[in-house]
Motif scaffolding. Structure first.
Motif, mmCIF file in Angstrom:
data_model
loop_
_atom_site.group_PDB
_atom_site.id
_atom_site.type_symbol
_atom_site.label_atom_id
_atom_site.label_comp_id
_atom_site.label_asym_id
_atom_site.label_seq_id
_atom_site.Cartn_x
_atom_site.Cartn_y
_atom_site.Cartn_z
ATOM 1 N N ARG A 56 -46.786 -8.322 62.439
ATOM 2 C CA ARG A 56 -48.109 -7.973 62.981
ATOM 3 C C ARG A 56 -49.063 -7.700 61.833
ATOM 4 N NH1 ARG A 56 -48.647 -6.429 68.464
ATOM 5 N NH2 ARG A 56 -50.856 -6.708 67.959
ATOM 6 N N LEU A 57 -50.338 -7.772 62.156
ATOM 7 C CA LEU A 57 -51.374 -7.372 61.208
ATOM 8 C C LEU A 57 -51.768 -5.944 61.564
ATOM 9 C CD1 LEU A 57 -53.472 -10.660 61.233
ATOM 10 C CD2 LEU A 57 -51.759 -9.928 59.545
ATOM 11 N N ALA A 58 -51.531 -5.037 60.629
ATOM 12 C CA ALA A 58 -51.728 -3.611 60.927
ATOM 13 C C ALA A 58 -53.164 -3.278 61.300
ATOM 14 C CB ALA A 58 -51.279 -2.774 59.736
ATOM 15 N N CYS A 59 -54.105 -4.037 60.805
ATOM 16 C CA CYS A 59 -55.505 -3.731 61.120
ATOM 17 C C CYS A 59 -55.867 -4.143 62.537
ATOM 18 C CB CYS A 59 -56.448 -4.401 60.118
ATOM 19 S SG CYS A 59 -56.593 -6.197 60.279
ATOM 20 N N GLN A 60 -54.949 -4.822 63.205
ATOM 21 C CA GLN A 60 -55.273 -5.386 64.515
ATOM 22 C C GLN A 60 -54.493 -4.784 65.671
ATOM 23 O OE1 GLN A 60 -57.632 -8.205 65.131
ATOM 24 N NE2 GLN A 60 -58.227 -7.071 63.297
ATOM 25 N N PRO A 93 -51.205 -2.517 51.918
ATOM 26 C CA PRO A 93 -52.582 -2.784 51.514
ATOM 27 C C PRO A 93 -53.424 -3.392 52.645
ATOM 28 C CG PRO A 93 -51.145 -4.515 50.720
ATOM 29 C CD PRO A 93 -50.255 -3.514 51.411
ATOM 30 N N PHE A 94 -54.714 -3.246 52.512
ATOM 31 C CA PHE A 94 -55.660 -3.859 53.452
ATOM 32 C C PHE A 94 -56.686 -4.661 52.669
ATOM 33 C CE2 PHE A 94 -53.877 -0.401 55.824
ATOM 34 C CZ PHE A 94 -53.708 -0.945 57.079
ATOM 35 N N GLY A 95 -57.179 -5.701 53.317
ATOM 36 C CA GLY A 95 -58.222 -6.519 52.706
ATOM 37 C C GLY A 95 -59.432 -6.555 53.615
ATOM 38 N N CYS A 96 -59.503 -7.596 54.410
ATOM 39 C CA CYS A 96 -60.683 -7.810 55.263
ATOM 40 C C CYS A 96 -60.814 -6.765 56.374
ATOM 41 C CB CYS A 96 -60.618 -9.209 55.879
ATOM 42 S SG CYS A 96 -59.290 -9.393 57.107
ATOM 43 N N GLU A 97 -59.706 -6.219 56.808
ATOM 44 C CA GLU A 97 -59.659 -5.283 57.944
ATOM 45 C C GLU A 97 -60.201 -5.907 59.221
ATOM 46 O OE1 GLU A 97 -60.918 -1.303 57.086
ATOM 47 O OE2 GLU A 97 -60.299 -1.454 54.989
ATOM 48 N N ASP A 98 -60.124 -7.215 59.294
ATOM 49 C CA ASP A 98 -60.676 -7.930 60.446
ATOM 50 C C ASP A 98 -59.746 -9.027 60.955
ATOM 51 O OD1 ASP A 98 -62.655 -8.317 62.363
ATOM 52 O OD2 ASP A 98 -63.643 -9.879 61.177
ATOM 53 N N GLY A 99 -58.458 -8.957 60.591
ATOM 54 C CA GLY A 99 -57.500 -9.901 61.158
ATOM 55 C C GLY A 99 -57.520 -11.288 60.570
ATOM 56 N N ILE A 100 -58.147 -11.456 59.425
ATOM 57 C CA ILE A 100 -58.313 -12.805 58.874
ATOM 58 C C ILE A 100 -57.472 -13.047 57.622
ATOM 59 C CG2 ILE A 100 -59.989 -14.403 57.852
ATOM 60 C CD1 ILE A 100 -62.100 -12.965 59.667
ATOM 61 N N CYS A 101 -57.417 -12.085 56.714
ATOM 62 C CA CYS A 101 -56.815 -12.353 55.395
ATOM 63 C C CYS A 101 -55.286 -12.251 55.373
ATOM 64 C CB CYS A 101 -57.412 -11.423 54.348
ATOM 65 S SG CYS A 101 -56.881 -9.696 54.495
ATOM 66 N N GLY A 102 -54.700 -11.482 56.278
ATOM 67 C CA GLY A 102 -53.244 -11.333 56.326
ATOM 68 C C GLY A 102 -52.680 -10.320 55.343
ATOM 69 N N THR A 103 -53.517 -9.648 54.607
ATOM 70 C CA THR A 103 -53.054 -8.688 53.601
ATOM 71 C C THR A 103 -52.247 -7.548 54.210
ATOM 72 O OG1 THR A 103 -55.001 -9.181 52.259
ATOM 73 C CG2 THR A 103 -53.822 -7.147 51.737
ATOM 74 N N CYS A 104 -52.604 -7.131 55.394
ATOM 75 C CA CYS A 104 -51.980 -5.943 56.015
ATOM 76 C C CYS A 104 -50.749 -6.294 56.840
ATOM 77 C CB CYS A 104 -53.003 -5.238 56.898
ATOM 78 S SG CYS A 104 -53.538 -6.252 58.296
ATOM 79 N N LEU A 105 -50.146 -7.424 56.539
ATOM 80 C CA LEU A 105 -48.963 -7.875 57.273
ATOM 81 C C LEU A 105 -47.831 -6.851 57.199
ATOM 82 C CD1 LEU A 105 -47.874 -10.504 58.723
ATOM 83 C CD2 LEU A 105 -46.784 -11.002 56.506
HETATM 84 S S1 FES Z 1 -56.680 -6.494 56.352
HETATM 85 FE FE1 FES Z 1 -57.097 -8.627 56.546
HETATM 86 S S2 FES Z 1 -55.898 -9.159 58.256
HETATM 87 FE FE2 FES Z 1 -55.661 -6.996 58.196
#
Ligand code: FES
Length: 94
Positions: free
Chosen positions: A77-81, A33-45
């Motif tokens: 890692r955070l996949a969005c980053q 899953p993805f949340g913020c897509e900006d490296g902040i929320c940690g959802t895409c761990l």
């Molecule tokens: S989606 Fe929030 S840190 Fe990657």
């Protein structure tokens, strides 16, 4: 070309060097899953089972978010980053 393996589904795909991991996950409908897509929320761990060295360097946001999650461990890692630079990586849901 680089290779990404999604261990949870035992799927293996070829990608272009430098491809963003978020795009790879979405293109293949992997259940990360993805949340913020900006490296902040940690959802895409994700947990990098193999090939951590084949990923881009930690982003500045990962350098803040991963330690805050207690996961600045050279495995997560955070996949969005991050991007796949070369070779093969194996990921799984964290
Ligand atoms: S989606 Fe929030 S840190 Fe990657």
């Amino acid at each position: 070309m680089a290779i990404v393996v999604y261990k949870n589904k035992d799927e293996r795909v070829e990608v272009l060097d430098g491809e963003n991991l978020k795009k790879i996950i979405r293109d293949n409908s992997w259940a990360i899953p993805f949340g913020c897509e900006d490296g902040i929320c940690g959802t895409c761990l994700v947990r990098v089972v193999e090939g951590f060295e084949n990923l881009s360097e930690l982003s500045e946001k990962e350098k803040m978010t991963l330690p805050a999650m207690g996961l600045d461990d050279g495995i997560h890692r955070l996949a969005c980053q991050c991007s796949v630079l070369q070779g093969e990586i194996v990921i799984e849901n964290s």
